[in-house]
Write an enzyme that holds these catalytic residues in place. Structure first.
Site, mmCIF file in Angstrom:
data_model
loop_
_atom_site.group_PDB
_atom_site.id
_atom_site.type_symbol
_atom_site.label_atom_id
_atom_site.label_comp_id
_atom_site.label_asym_id
_atom_site.label_seq_id
_atom_site.Cartn_x
_atom_site.Cartn_y
_atom_site.Cartn_z
ATOM 1 N N TYR A 130 -0.688 7.718 -6.757
ATOM 2 C CA TYR A 130 0.100 6.491 -6.860
ATOM 3 C C TYR A 130 1.242 6.760 -7.832
ATOM 4 C CZ TYR A 130 1.463 1.681 -7.847
ATOM 5 O OH TYR A 130 2.183 0.529 -8.019
ATOM 6 N N ASP A 171 1.133 6.475 -2.161
ATOM 7 C CA ASP A 171 2.344 5.675 -2.335
ATOM 8 C C ASP A 171 3.232 6.425 -3.324
ATOM 9 O OD1 ASP A 171 4.336 3.892 -2.987
ATOM 10 O OD2 ASP A 171 2.994 2.313 -3.718
ATOM 11 N N HIS A 272 1.840 -2.917 1.949
ATOM 12 C CA HIS A 272 1.941 -1.577 2.525
ATOM 13 C C HIS A 272 1.079 -1.465 3.775
ATOM 14 C CE1 HIS A 272 3.676 0.531 -1.122
ATOM 15 N NE2 HIS A 272 3.235 -0.596 -1.660
#
EC number: 3.1.11.2
Length: 282
Positions: A130, A171, A272
């Site tokens: 992340y 991400d 997302h």
């Protein structure tokens, strides 16, 4: 035994809120005979003691997590039916686990890595990541992001020398090029698209990683994130910031790489969508 596995990444923007959707998504793929064999989650937003191990195991999955209260947090979830017989518990399923970037002191839980042995294939090193958002190029958070990206690059360079079969999933909070942005003119001067961030993304590729999504012909304006505001999803005003990067050994085995927009249409979705890459076993 199937001849391939599917690995995926999904920023769920709170696992406490989205756990029913994660379970539904995994079960939908099981029923469709396109099972997700490894799922890397981001933005758990819960501490380790609140992580839903039991619920996932009851559904047929085993996992590890690096949690944090309110913010961040990453996990690796694997389908028990896809594992080699040697994998019987957490210690034998998630080999050589790494939590956070070594030699980079950071309280934020953004990296979780482990080697997993799937049936009928050589082990794969999975890295759930992340990346920091960065807020804006004139902020301290942006400085932190660039420092974190450099630390990640240095660590992955060493990881790749030890693990030829490595996948970096998550991400990234970086849209690599203008085709990954719904309206590039509206994002000039902002984070996620800055030259510094895009250069850092390119430097990851230069380590010997490949953006699996761009290995295949894709529809124009393919995005993985849409703002909740201003009907972003309905207008497809999104960005492609969720990625699966593959080492050369896995790139050669990659059959497909897609964005699954279906969960973004559900009630109270994450902002997302999951991304999926299929890897041949032989």
């Amino acid at each position: 035994m199937t001849d391939s596995i599917r690995i995926a990444a999904w920023n769920v923007n709170s696992l406490k809120v989205r756990l029913p959707q994660v379970l539904k998504w995994l079960q939908d793929h099981e029923r469709a005979k396109t099972p997700i064999d490894a799922l890397c989650l981001q933005e758990l937003k819960l501490t380790d003691d609140k992580y839903p191990h039991q619920e996932l195991e009851e559904a047929g999955y085993i996992s590890i997590a690096a949690g944090q209260k309110t913010y961040n947090g990453v996990a690796i979830i694997v389908r028990k039916a896809a594992l080699a017989p040697i994998a019987t518990d957490h210690d034998t399923t998630f080999l050589k686990p790494v939590r956070n970037i070594p030699a980079n002191a950071d309280e934020q839980q953004r990296i979780l890595a482990a080697t997993v042995c799937f049936k009928g294939m050589q082990p794969i090193r999975l890295v759930s990541a992340y990346f920091p958002n960065g807020q804006s190029p004139d902020s301290d958070k942006f400085v932190y992001k660039l420092g974190w990206l450099k630390a990640l690059e240095n660590w992955l360079r060493e990881e790749l020398t030890q693990n030829s079969r490595l996948a970096l999933l998550g991400d990234f909070n970086i849209a690599p090029s203008d085709i990954d942005v719904h309206d590039p003119s509206k994002w000039i001067g902002q984070n996620l698209v800055s030259p510094e961030e895009r250069k850092a993304f390119q430097q990851l590729l230069e380590l010997g990683l490949t953006d699996s999504f761009r290995m295949f012909e894709q529809a124009p304006k393919s995005f993985s994130w849409w703002d909740y505001r201003m009907m972003g999803f309905r207008r497809n005003a999104g960005m492609r910031i969720d990625h699966i990067l593959l080492s050369d050994a896995l790139k050669e085995k990659c059959n497909s790489s897609v964005i699954d927009k279906e969960p973004r249409t559900w009630e109270q979705p994450s902002d997302h969508a999951p991304v999926i890459a299929e890897i041949k076993k032989t």
